[in-house]
Design a protein around this motif. Structure first.
Motif, PDB file in Angstrom:
ATOM      1  N   PRO A 596      37.314  30.800  29.774  1.00  0.00           N
ATOM      2  CA  PRO A 596      38.458  31.527  30.324  1.00  0.00           C
ATOM      3  C   PRO A 596      39.666  30.599  30.486  1.00  0.00           C
ATOM      4  N   TYR A 597      40.837  31.091  30.056  1.00  0.00           N
ATOM      5  CA  TYR A 597      42.053  30.270  30.132  1.00  0.00           C
ATOM      6  C   TYR A 597      43.263  31.197  30.194  1.00  0.00           C
ATOM      7  N   PHE A 598      44.157  30.960  31.148  1.00  0.00           N
ATOM      8  CA  PHE A 598      45.341  31.796  31.324  1.00  0.00           C
ATOM      9  C   PHE A 598      46.565  31.153  30.677  1.00  0.00           C
ATOM     10  N   THR A 599      47.456  31.991  30.140  1.00  0.00           N
ATOM     11  CA  THR A 599      48.774  31.492  29.737  1.00  0.00           C
ATOM     12  C   THR A 599      49.565  31.193  31.012  1.00  0.00           C
ATOM     13  N   PRO A 600      50.639  30.371  30.915  1.00  0.00           N
ATOM     14  CA  PRO A 600      51.373  29.992  32.127  1.00  0.00           C
ATOM     15  C   PRO A 600      51.938  31.196  32.896  1.00  0.00           C
ATOM     16  N   ASP A 601      52.205  32.316  32.204  1.00  0.00           N
ATOM     17  CA  ASP A 601      52.748  33.485  32.908  1.00  0.00           C
ATOM     18  C   ASP A 601      51.655  34.408  33.446  1.00  0.00           C
ATOM     19  N   ASP A 602      50.383  34.027  33.283  1.00  0.00           N
ATOM     20  CA  ASP A 602      49.239  34.848  33.741  1.00  0.00           C
ATOM     21  C   ASP A 602      49.188  36.220  33.063  1.00  0.00           C
ATOM     22  N   GLU A 603      49.931  36.404  31.966  1.00  0.00           N
ATOM     23  CA  GLU A 603      49.900  37.721  31.310  1.00  0.00           C
ATOM     24  C   GLU A 603      48.767  37.843  30.300  1.00  0.00           C
ATOM     25  N   THR A 604      48.227  36.704  29.862  1.00  0.00           N
ATOM     26  CA  THR A 604      47.098  36.741  28.923  1.00  0.00           C
ATOM     27  C   THR A 604      45.967  35.889  29.467  1.00  0.00           C
ATOM     28  N   LEU A 605      44.761  36.457  29.392  1.00  0.00           N
ATOM     29  CA  LEU A 605      43.547  35.684  29.681  1.00  0.00           C
ATOM     30  C   LEU A 605      42.778  35.610  28.363  1.00  0.00           C
ATOM     31  N   PHE A 606      42.654  34.383  27.825  1.00  0.00           N
ATOM     32  CA  PHE A 606      41.843  34.186  26.621  1.00  0.00           C
ATOM     33  C   PHE A 606      40.405  33.920  27.039  1.00  0.00           C
ATOM     34  N   VAL A 607      39.471  34.574  26.376  1.00  0.00           N
ATOM     35  CA  VAL A 607      38.051  34.304  26.634  1.00  0.00           C
ATOM     36  C   VAL A 607      37.334  34.127  25.300  1.00  0.00           C
ATOM     37  N   ALA A 608      36.185  33.450  25.340  1.00  0.00           N
ATOM     38  CA  ALA A 608      35.405  33.178  24.127  1.00  0.00           C
ATOM     39  C   ALA A 608      34.032  33.829  24.276  1.00  0.00           C
ATOM     40  N   VAL A 609      33.650  34.575  23.252  1.00  0.00           N
ATOM     41  CA  VAL A 609      32.345  35.241  23.246  1.00  0.00           C
ATOM     42  C   VAL A 609      31.465  34.500  22.256  1.00  0.00           C
ATOM     43  N   GLN A 610      30.450  33.780  22.758  1.00  0.00           N
ATOM     44  CA  GLN A 610      29.599  33.056  21.812  1.00  0.00           C
ATOM     45  C   GLN A 610      28.190  33.636  21.741  1.00  0.00           C
ATOM     46  N   HIS A 611      27.561  33.396  20.633  1.00  0.00           N
ATOM     47  CA  HIS A 611      26.264  33.934  20.207  1.00  0.00           C
ATOM     48  C   HIS A 611      26.005  35.395  20.570  1.00  0.00           C
ATOM     49  N   PRO A 612      26.929  36.327  20.204  1.00  0.00           N
ATOM     50  CA  PRO A 612      26.605  37.748  20.354  1.00  0.00           C
ATOM     51  C   PRO A 612      25.411  38.087  19.460  1.00  0.00           C
ATOM     52  N   GLY A 613      24.589  39.035  19.893  1.00  0.00           N
ATOM     53  CA  GLY A 613      23.498  39.509  19.034  1.00  0.00           C
ATOM     54  C   GLY A 613      22.207  38.757  19.169  1.00  0.00           C
ATOM     55  N   ILE A 650      42.941  39.027  26.403  1.00  0.00           N
ATOM     56  CA  ILE A 650      42.996  40.145  27.355  1.00  0.00           C
ATOM     57  C   ILE A 650      44.414  40.226  27.918  1.00  0.00           C
ATOM     58  N   THR A 651      45.025  41.403  27.756  1.00  0.00           N
ATOM     59  CA  THR A 651      46.387  41.619  28.256  1.00  0.00           C
ATOM     60  C   THR A 651      46.437  42.976  28.966  1.00  0.00           C
ATOM     61  N   ARG A 652      47.485  43.149  29.755  1.00  0.00           N
ATOM     62  CA  ARG A 652      47.623  44.390  30.506  1.00  0.00           C
ATOM     63  C   ARG A 652      48.376  45.402  29.644  1.00  0.00           C
ATOM     64  N   LYS A 653      47.859  46.615  29.588  1.00  0.00           N
ATOM     65  CA  LYS A 653      48.572  47.662  28.838  1.00  0.00           C
ATOM     66  C   LYS A 653      49.953  47.853  29.476  1.00  0.00           C
ATOM     67  N   GLY A 654      50.976  47.824  28.666  1.00  0.00           N
ATOM     68  CA  GLY A 654      52.325  47.987  29.198  1.00  0.00           C
ATOM     69  C   GLY A 654      52.919  46.703  29.774  1.00  0.00           C
ATOM     70  N   GLY A 655      52.152  45.606  29.727  1.00  0.00           N
ATOM     71  CA  GLY A 655      52.684  44.299  30.157  1.00  0.00           C
ATOM     72  C   GLY A 655      52.418  44.009  31.622  1.00  0.00           C
ATOM     73  N   GLY A 656      52.669  42.759  31.998  1.00  0.00           N
ATOM     74  CA  GLY A 656      52.484  42.343  33.393  1.00  0.00           C
ATOM     75  C   GLY A 656      51.376  41.333  33.558  1.00  0.00           C
ATOM     76  N   LYS A 657      51.354  40.733  34.754  1.00  0.00           N
ATOM     77  CA  LYS A 657      50.352  39.704  35.043  1.00  0.00           C
ATOM     78  C   LYS A 657      48.977  40.331  35.206  1.00  0.00           C
ATOM     79  N   ILE A 658      47.952  39.552  34.863  1.00  0.00           N
ATOM     80  CA  ILE A 658      46.570  40.013  35.015  1.00  0.00           C
ATOM     81  C   ILE A 658      46.237  40.138  36.510  1.00  0.00           C
ATOM     82  N   ALA A 659      45.695  41.284  36.873  1.00  0.00           N
ATOM     83  CA  ALA A 659      45.131  41.486  38.227  1.00  0.00           C
ATOM     84  C   ALA A 659      46.161  41.313  39.342  1.00  0.00           C
ATOM     85  N   SER A 660      47.431  41.618  39.056  1.00  0.00           N
ATOM     86  CA  SER A 660      48.455  41.495  40.104  1.00  0.00           C
ATOM     87  C   SER A 660      49.079  42.847  40.392  1.00  0.00           C
TER      88      SER A 660
END
Ligand code: FEO
Ligand code: CA
Ligand code: CA
Length: 660
Positions: A596-613, A650-660
C-alpha cells in the motif's frame, strides 16, 4: 509418492534448520498487567480490557461517548469474504494498472502464456509484485499525477506460470519439470520494475517508451558497498573482488528515500540455494542460522553459483537491502551492507530531527528480530547526489523489548560486548554478514515474524507488524510477544523520546492483537467498535497516509483460516476509537495484499496483488492450484489466461482524497 508441498511449506522445512538457536530471554507472565494498564492509560482499547479495574457506570459513560466519535476513515466498510474477484469500498474505483507480462521496455512482445521466453520476460512486467513506491516526477505540474512507480518482483509461482508442472515434490529441489529454459524465465521474472506513470482525468496509465522504464532481474549487475564490500567471504570465482554481484532475489518490501531512491529488500534468499556444504566448512554455522540451502528453487541445477557445494560464498552476497536510483540507470543497483544481512522485509525510513536518516527493518522469520539503522551523516536536502554514500556509514542496532515498557536499541559493532574475535567477529564485515548471530549474542528479543516497521511522521510513533508465530510455546511467551501459538499476529507501537528516532531507549505498547475477537480462545484485541468485517489476521505491510492515518495490508487470511481474503484495513491509532479497524479493500482468492502506498495528495492508493489463484493451503480439501486449474483467473477471467499478479490504483469516483 511424496506429498506435494507449497513454497511456504518448503520454507518452513528450511526454517527447521535455520531456526534461531540462541537462548535469548523470554520474560513470562507480566504481560496481562502491562497490556491492560497501558491501554487504560492511553484511553484505548476499550471495555473488555478495562472491565476489571473500572466501575460499570464509568464503562457505560465511556462507551456512550465512543458512539458519538466520528471515525477518521470516512468510507462504508466492505463485507469480509473470499471470492474470485477483488472488492473495494463503495464509491471507489480499483483499476488494474499493470499485470505480469505487460510491456515495460520497448520491444516487449504481447504477453502469451504459451510462448514465454527469457528475452520477452526481461522486457515485460515481472511476477509477484510485492512492495511498490511512488516517487513524484521532479518538476511535474501536479506531483500526485505524474511520477515513477517502483515495484518489487518478489518470487515466482511456477505451478501457476507454466503449463504441466503440477505441484512441487518433496524429493525435488524446485519443480521436477524446471528445465534451464524455464528457470531462466523465472529468473527474469524476479527483481523489480521502474514505470513512469501519469494520471489523466481519472485514470492512471503506464507511459510507454519512457526513458525511466527499467527491468531489474536475477542477472542484473549490481555493486556491493559498505563495510562488508570486498571482504574475502563475499568473493567468488566470477567475482574475485567481492564488489560485484548479479541480481537480487525475493525482494519483499522496501522504502523510498527523501532523496528519491528506492530501497528494495532481499527476504527469503536462502530458498534459491541448493547443494551441500561440508559441516566443517567455515560458512557452515553462518548458513545454518539462515537456513541455507533452502532448496525451494531449481536454480542451482542449471547455474552453479546457486549450488553451495560449487560456489560456497555466493549466498553471502544475498540477503541485503539494495538501493536503486530510478531516475538514473547508469549507476548499478547497490547492495548496502551497512544495513545488515538477513531476511529483510522492508526498509522504511525518515529524517530524524537531528538531520540523520533512520531506517527501521524487520527480519521476517519466526523468532527473529527488529532492527534500526541510523546514518552517521545528515541527509543533504538540496543535493540528492550528495546522499549517494549516506547508507554506507552508520550504526545498525537490534531491539530488546523489556516488560517495563521500554525497548533498548543494542548496537551491532565489532569489538563491543560479545562481538569479538573469540566469537568469530574479526571485523565489522563479519558482524554484518552474520547479523543474526551477532544479534543472538546481544540478547535481542525473539519476535513473532517481524514484517514492516514504519514510523508515522505525524506522531513519531513507530509501528512494528508481527505477522504470526505458530511455533511459540507457552514457556516462550514474553511481554512483547504475548501469545503462545500466535496464529494471527499483533502490532506493537513504539514511541521514541521527544521524537528522537536515534535515541537508545524508546517505550512500547501493543496496539492490536489480531484474529477474531468474538472467539475468546483466540485472545484478539481490537476496540469494541470494530465490526465483524473490521478485524483481520496476519498483518504484514503498512502505509501511513498524509493525514497520519494507519493502513494495514495482510498476508495469510483465507476461507479456512479467517473466513476472509487478505486486504486493506484502516486502523485508528489516536483518541477514543484507538484500536478500531475498518475493511476497505480485499484481494481475489489465493492472493496476498502488498505494497500500500499513497500519492502525496492522498487521492490514489496503489496496492499490489500477488500470487492470485493459489490454493488455500490451510484447507486439506482444497485442490492443488495449477496453470491448468488456478483458484481464479483474475484479473482477465479469460479461459486460456492464467491469473496474473497486478498493481491496482484505487481512486475515488468523482475525485477527492481517499476516506476523507
Ligand atoms: Fe515477503 Fe515477509 O513477506
Ligand atoms: Ca511481506
Ligand atoms: Ca508476506
Amino acid at each position: 509418492m511424496n506429498a506435494p508441498l507449497t513454497r511456504a511449506q518448503i520454507y518452513e522445512e528450511s526454517e527447521n534448520v535455520g531456526r534461531n538457536p540462541s537462548a535469548n530471554a523470554t520474560i513470562g507472565d507480566v504481560i496481562a498487567a502491562r497490556y491492560d494498564r497501558r491501554d487504560f492509560l492511553k484511553g484505548g482499547l476499550g471495555v473488555a480490557a478495562i472491565a476489571a479495574t473500572v466501575s460499570p457506570l464509568a464503562i457505560l459513560a465511556a462507551s456512550q461517548a465512543q458512539a458519538d466519535i466520528p471515525s477518521r476513515f470516512k468510507f462504508t466498510e466492505i463485507e469480509a469474504g473470499v471470492d474470485a474477484n477483488h472488492h473495494v469500498a463503495e464509491g471507489y474505483d480499483a483499476d488494474v494498472l499493470i499485470r505480469w507480462g505487460d510491456p515495460v521496455l520497448p520491444g516487449a512482445p504481447p504477453f502469451d502464456p504459451l510462448k514465454q521466453s527469457t528475452a520477452a520476460q526481461k522486457r515485460q512486467f515481472g511476477y509477484n509484485n510485492d512492495y511498490l513506491g511512488y516517487i513524484p516526477m521532479p518538476g511535474a505540474k501536479n506531483p500526485s499525477r505524474h511520477g515513477l512507480l517502483v515495484v518489487n518482483h518478489e518470487y515466482t509461482n511456477e505451478e501457476l506460470m507454466f503449463p504441466g508442472l503440477g505441484r512441487q515434490d518433496r524429493k525435488e529441489v524446485g519443480f521436477a519439470g524446471m528445465t534451464k529454459e524455464l528457470v531462466d524465465i523465472e529468473m527474469a521474472a524476479h527483481g523489480g520494475s521502474v514505470l513512469e506513470i501519469v494520471r489523466e482525468r481519472a485514470q492512471w496509465r503506464v507511459m510507454s517508451g519512457s526513458k525511466f522504464a527499467r527491468r531489474i532481474h536475477a542477472d542484473t549487475p549490481m555493486e556491493i558497498s559498505g563495510p562488508a564490500a570486498g571482504h574475502p567471504r563475499l568473493q567468488t570465482t566470477a567475482d574475485p573482488t567481492g564488489h560485484k554481484v548479479f541480481g537480487m532475489v525475493n525482494n519483499c518490501a522496501g522504502g523510498v528515500t527523501p532523496w528519491g531512491t528506492w530501497l528494495t529488500c532481499e527476504e527469503n534468499f536462502h530458498g534459491y540455494f541448493s547443494g551441500k556444504l561440508p559441516d566443517a566448512h567455515p560458512e557452515a554455522r553462518n548458513y545454518k542460522r539462515y537456513g541455507v540451502p533452502g532448496n525451494a528453487f531449481a536454480w542451482g541445477k542449471w547455474h552453479e553459483r546457486f549450488d553451495v557445494s560449487k560456489e560456497p560464498h555466493e549466498a553471502n552476497r544475498f540477503g541485503w537491502v539494495v538501493e536503486i536510483d530510478p531516475f538514473d540507470s547508469a549507476p548499478m543497483p547497490i547492495k548496502r551492507t551497512a544495513l545488515g544481512r538477513n531476511k529483510h522485509e522492508g526498509a522504511a525510513g525518515l529524517i530524524n530531527k537531528d538531520g540523520r536518516y533512520v531506517i527501521y527493518m524487520g527480519d521476517d522469520e519466526r523468532f527473529d528480530y527488529v532492527y534500526r539503522f541510523v546514518s552517521r551523516d545528515k541527509v543533504n536536502r538540496t543535493n540528492r547526489r550528495a546522499n549517494r554514500d549516506l547508507l554506507d556509514h552508520g550504526t545498525l542496532s537490534v531491539a530488546r523489548y523489556d516488560a517495563d515498557g521500554s525497548v533498548d536499541w543494542l548496537p551491532l559493532i565489532c569489538g563491543e560486548g560479545p562481538l569479538t574475535a573469540a566469537k568469530g567477529f574479526n571485523e565489522q564485515a563479519d558482524v554484518l554478514i552474520e547479523t543474526r548471530r551477532a544479534a543472538d549474542l546481544l540478547g535481542a528479543t525473539k519476535m513473532d515474524r517481524p514484517e514492516d516497521v514504519e514510523a508515522n511522521p505525524k506522531t513519531n510513533n513507530v509501528y512494528v507488524i508481527l505477522t504470526f508465530n505458530d511455533r511459540r510455546k507457552p514457556e516462550q511467551v514474553d511481554a512483547a510477544n504475548p501469545r503462545a501459538n500466535s496464529r494471527f499476529g499483533h502490532i506493537i507501537e513504539m514511541t521514541p523520546p521527544d521524537g528522537d528516532h536515534a535515541a537508545i531507549r524508546f517505550t512500547w505498547n501493543i496496539l492490536l492483537k489480531c484474529g477474531d475477537p468474538s472467539i475468546a480462545a483466540v485472545g484478539a484485541k481490537f476496540s469494541p467498535d470494530t465490526t465483524r468485517n473490521g478485524w483481520f489476521g496476519m498483518p504484514d505491510n503498512l502505509a501511513v497516509d498524509n493525514e497520519g492515518r494507519l493502513w494495514i495490508a495482510t498476508d495469510g487470511n483465507s476461507a479456512s483460516k479467517t473466513g476472509r481474503a487478505d486486504g486493506i484495513w484502516g486502523v485508528e491509532t489516536e483518541g477514543p476509537l484507538r484500536g478500531t479497524s475498518k475493511h476497505f479493500f480485499r484481494v481475489p482468492v489465493g492472493a496476498e495484499m502488498c505494497g500500500p502506498y499513497f500519492t502525496p495528495d492522498d487521492e490514489t492508493l496503489f496496492v499490489a496483488v500477488q500470487h492470485p489463484g493459489e490454493a488455500d493451503e490451510d484447507d486439506p480439501k482444497a485442490e492443488p492450484a495449477t496453470f491448468e486449474k488456478p483458484a481464479t483467473r483474475w484479473p482477465d477471467f479469460k479461459p486460456n489466461m492464467p491469473p496474473r499478479p497486478s498493481i491496482i490504483a484505487i481512486t475515488r469516483k468523482g475525485g477527492g482524497k481517499i476516506a476523507s
